[in-house]
Design a protein around this motif. Structure first.
Motif, short mmCIF file in Angstrom:
data_model
loop_
_atom_site.label_atom_id
_atom_site.label_comp_id
_atom_site.label_asym_id
_atom_site.label_seq_id
_atom_site.Cartn_x
_atom_site.Cartn_y
_atom_site.Cartn_z
N TRP A 28 0.83 -1.20 0.00
CA TRP A 28 0.00 0.00 0.00
C TRP A 28 0.87 1.25 0.00
O TRP A 28 1.92 1.29 0.63
CB TRP A 28 -0.90 0.04 1.24
CG TRP A 28 -1.76 -1.16 1.36
CD1 TRP A 28 -1.50 -2.30 2.06
CD2 TRP A 28 -3.02 -1.35 0.74
NE1 TRP A 28 -2.52 -3.19 1.91
CE2 TRP A 28 -3.47 -2.64 1.10
CE3 TRP A 28 -3.82 -0.56 -0.09
CZ2 TRP A 28 -4.67 -3.15 0.66
CZ3 TRP A 28 -5.02 -1.07 -0.52
CH2 TRP A 28 -5.44 -2.35 -0.15
N ARG A 65 -11.39 -1.05 13.12
CA ARG A 65 -11.83 -0.45 11.85
C ARG A 65 -11.81 1.07 12.00
O ARG A 65 -12.31 1.59 12.99
CB ARG A 65 -13.22 -0.96 11.46
CG ARG A 65 -13.25 -2.46 11.18
CD ARG A 65 -14.65 -2.96 10.85
NE ARG A 65 -14.67 -4.37 10.55
CZ ARG A 65 -14.54 -4.90 9.33
NH1 ARG A 65 -14.40 -4.08 8.29
NH2 ARG A 65 -14.57 -6.20 9.13
N PHE A 122 -2.69 -5.27 8.85
CA PHE A 122 -3.65 -4.23 8.48
C PHE A 122 -3.71 -4.07 6.98
O PHE A 122 -2.82 -4.48 6.24
CB PHE A 122 -3.32 -2.89 9.16
CG PHE A 122 -1.95 -2.35 8.81
CD1 PHE A 122 -1.78 -1.44 7.78
CD2 PHE A 122 -0.83 -2.73 9.54
CE1 PHE A 122 -0.53 -0.94 7.47
CE2 PHE A 122 0.42 -2.23 9.24
CZ PHE A 122 0.58 -1.33 8.20
N ARG A 123 -4.81 -3.47 6.52
CA ARG A 123 -5.02 -3.22 5.09
C ARG A 123 -5.88 -1.98 4.93
O ARG A 123 -6.49 -1.49 5.89
CB ARG A 123 -5.71 -4.41 4.43
CG ARG A 123 -7.15 -4.61 4.88
CD ARG A 123 -7.80 -5.77 4.17
NE ARG A 123 -9.19 -5.91 4.57
CZ ARG A 123 -10.00 -6.86 4.13
NH1 ARG A 123 -9.55 -7.76 3.29
NH2 ARG A 123 -11.26 -6.90 4.51
N PHE A 124 -5.94 -1.50 3.71
CA PHE A 124 -6.74 -0.32 3.39
C PHE A 124 -7.68 -0.65 2.24
O PHE A 124 -7.40 -1.52 1.42
CB PHE A 124 -5.85 0.86 3.03
CG PHE A 124 -4.84 1.20 4.08
CD1 PHE A 124 -5.22 1.87 5.24
CD2 PHE A 124 -3.50 0.85 3.94
CE1 PHE A 124 -4.29 2.17 6.22
CE2 PHE A 124 -2.57 1.15 4.92
CZ PHE A 124 -2.97 1.81 6.06
N GLY A 127 -9.64 1.70 6.75
CA GLY A 127 -8.60 0.77 7.16
C GLY A 127 -9.12 -0.25 8.16
O GLY A 127 -10.10 0.00 8.87
#
Length: 217
Positions: free
Chosen positions: A8, A70, A117-119, A141
């Motif tokens: 990312w 979140r 984690f991610r977006f 996120g």
């Protein structure tokens, strides 16, 4: 400010993110947020602080052996996995600009000290024309951190140890205070780490010993 968390790249407006949390509160239970915050390492705390995220106001949910966090961030995604970009364009009415960097990888997660984690683009969560474009100045996120003390973990451990031999049978439980309860062990409650013995709800943490009562038949 541009941050790179492979796979990312995000362009974050920390000031606008701080402003967002001054008026918005996504939290469902403040106590759960505090528990999750207390488990964060120094680098994990800096991750949220640098992005302008108020941990006390994000949505935190307790899952099996982990906390799920979140949160929303003011800014735009400048780089992401190529397969995720294709999925967005196929499902949602947005077009990814040519200057967005694409990474050929099946991994959608980044990591800081074990926090995955991610977006994502907010179009997958909001049905609003404001998000029907790539650069909508807002994105989403999600992070997972380990919860070794979760009730789910305690309940599952108890279940694995006693279920096959004792479930739906008469047992005698000796509590740590010396009290004894005899009855049918026939249910478990994962949320508060308890079992049901006849009509008695018994906290797993209060149990000193559980014994099977032999069937006299």
């Amino acid at each position: 400010m541009v941050y790179e968390f492979y796979p990312w790249k995000i362009d974050v407006s920390r000031e606008k993110t701080i402003q967002y949390y001054q008026t918005e509160d996504m939290s469902a239970e403040k106590g759960i947020n505090k528990l999750a915050e207390n488990k964060l390492t120094k680098r994990q705390r800096e991750f949220f602080s640098n992005l302008g995220i108020d941990i006390s106001k994000i949505l935190v949910q307790r899952k099996l052996a982990c906390f799920e966090l979140r949160f929303y961030i003011a800014g735009n995604v400048r780089g992401l996995p190529e397969s995720q970009k294709e999925a967005f364009e196929n499902i949602f009415p947005i077009t990814c600009p040519n200057d967005v960097e694409l990474y050929v990888t099946d991994n959608f997660l980044s990591d800081i000290d074990g926090m995955a984690f991610r977006f994502k683009h907010p179009c997958s969560y909001f049905q609003d024309e404001a998000y029907d474009k790539w650069n909508c100045d807002f994105f989403y996120g999600m992070a997972l951190i380990e919860d070794c003390d979760s009730n789910f973990t305690a309940s599952d451990k108890f279940h694995q140890k006693y279920y096959d031999e004792m479930y739906d049978k008469i047992v005698k439980i000796t509590l740590k205070d010396g009290q004894q309860i005899t009855g049918l062990y026939n249910d478990e409650f994962y949320e508060d780490a308890s079992i049901l013995v006849s009509c008695n709800v018994v906290k797993i943490k209060d149990i000193n010993k559980i014994e099977l009562i032999p069937d006299k038949n």
